[in-house]
Design a protein around this motif. Structure first.
Motif, short mmCIF file in Angstrom:
data_model
loop_
_atom_site.label_atom_id
_atom_site.label_comp_id
_atom_site.label_asym_id
_atom_site.label_seq_id
_atom_site.Cartn_x
_atom_site.Cartn_y
_atom_site.Cartn_z
N LEU A 35 6.20 -6.23 8.70
CA LEU A 35 5.12 -5.34 8.28
C LEU A 35 4.83 -5.50 6.80
N THR A 36 3.56 -5.42 6.46
CA THR A 36 3.20 -5.33 5.04
C THR A 36 3.48 -3.90 4.59
N ARG A 37 3.48 -3.69 3.32
CA ARG A 37 3.73 -2.35 2.79
C ARG A 37 2.67 -1.36 3.27
N ASP A 38 1.41 -1.81 3.27
CA ASP A 38 0.32 -0.93 3.71
C ASP A 38 0.45 -0.59 5.20
N ARG A 39 0.78 -1.62 6.01
CA ARG A 39 0.92 -1.36 7.45
C ARG A 39 2.11 -0.45 7.73
N ARG A 40 3.20 -0.64 6.98
CA ARG A 40 4.38 0.22 7.15
C ARG A 40 4.02 1.68 6.84
N TYR A 41 3.22 1.88 5.80
CA TYR A 41 2.77 3.22 5.44
C TYR A 41 1.95 3.83 6.58
N GLU A 42 1.05 3.04 7.15
CA GLU A 42 0.20 3.53 8.24
C GLU A 42 1.01 3.89 9.48
N VAL A 43 1.94 3.00 9.86
CA VAL A 43 2.76 3.24 11.04
C VAL A 43 3.60 4.50 10.83
N ALA A 44 4.19 4.62 9.66
CA ALA A 44 5.02 5.80 9.37
C ALA A 44 4.20 7.08 9.45
N ARG A 45 2.99 7.03 8.91
CA ARG A 45 2.13 8.22 8.92
C ARG A 45 1.71 8.58 10.34
#
Length: 116
Positions: free
Chosen positions: A75-85
């Motif tokens: 995961l990219t950092r942005d995608r990781r943030y989205e998935v977590a949210r």
């Protein structure tokens, strides 16, 4: 007084008058060391864990994480943030889940050739 060794670095002297002979019970280190702020030995005895209690992922969270993993193992950092949210998890939980899942896949791939 009797010398009682609590651990390799702490020895405590206990007077026989403190031992209640009518109510015999085993001694514990916490019985012998009072929780004084200046006493370094009392810190590890009376310490409470600051770790969060283990909370397994829900079926929905696991399913979504597995779908994301099938789409992309990293995961990219942005995608990781989205998935977590979206899954109401911390970014750290998502990151570690992906690390563990990659190791699981690596282990399964290692075991496959041996069975063939």
């Amino acid at each position: 007084c009797v010398r009682v060794c609590v651990c390799a670095c702490v020895c405590v002297f206990v007077c026989q008058s403190l031992i209640n002979k009518s109510n015999l019970r085993p001694f514990f280190a916490s019985d012998l060391i009072s929780p004084l702020p200046g006493n370094p030995a009392s810190n590890w005895i009376h310490a409470r864990s600051t770790r969060k209690k283990r909370c397994p992922y829900s079926k929905h969270q696991t399913l979504e994480l597995e779908k994301e993993f099938l789409f992309n193992m990293y995961l990219t950092r942005d995608r990781r943030y989205e998935v977590a949210r979206q899954l109401n998890l911390t970014e750290r939980q998502v990151k570690i889940w992906f690390q563990n899942r990659r190791m699981k896949m690596k282990k399964l791939n290692r075991e496959k050739p041996e069975k063939s």
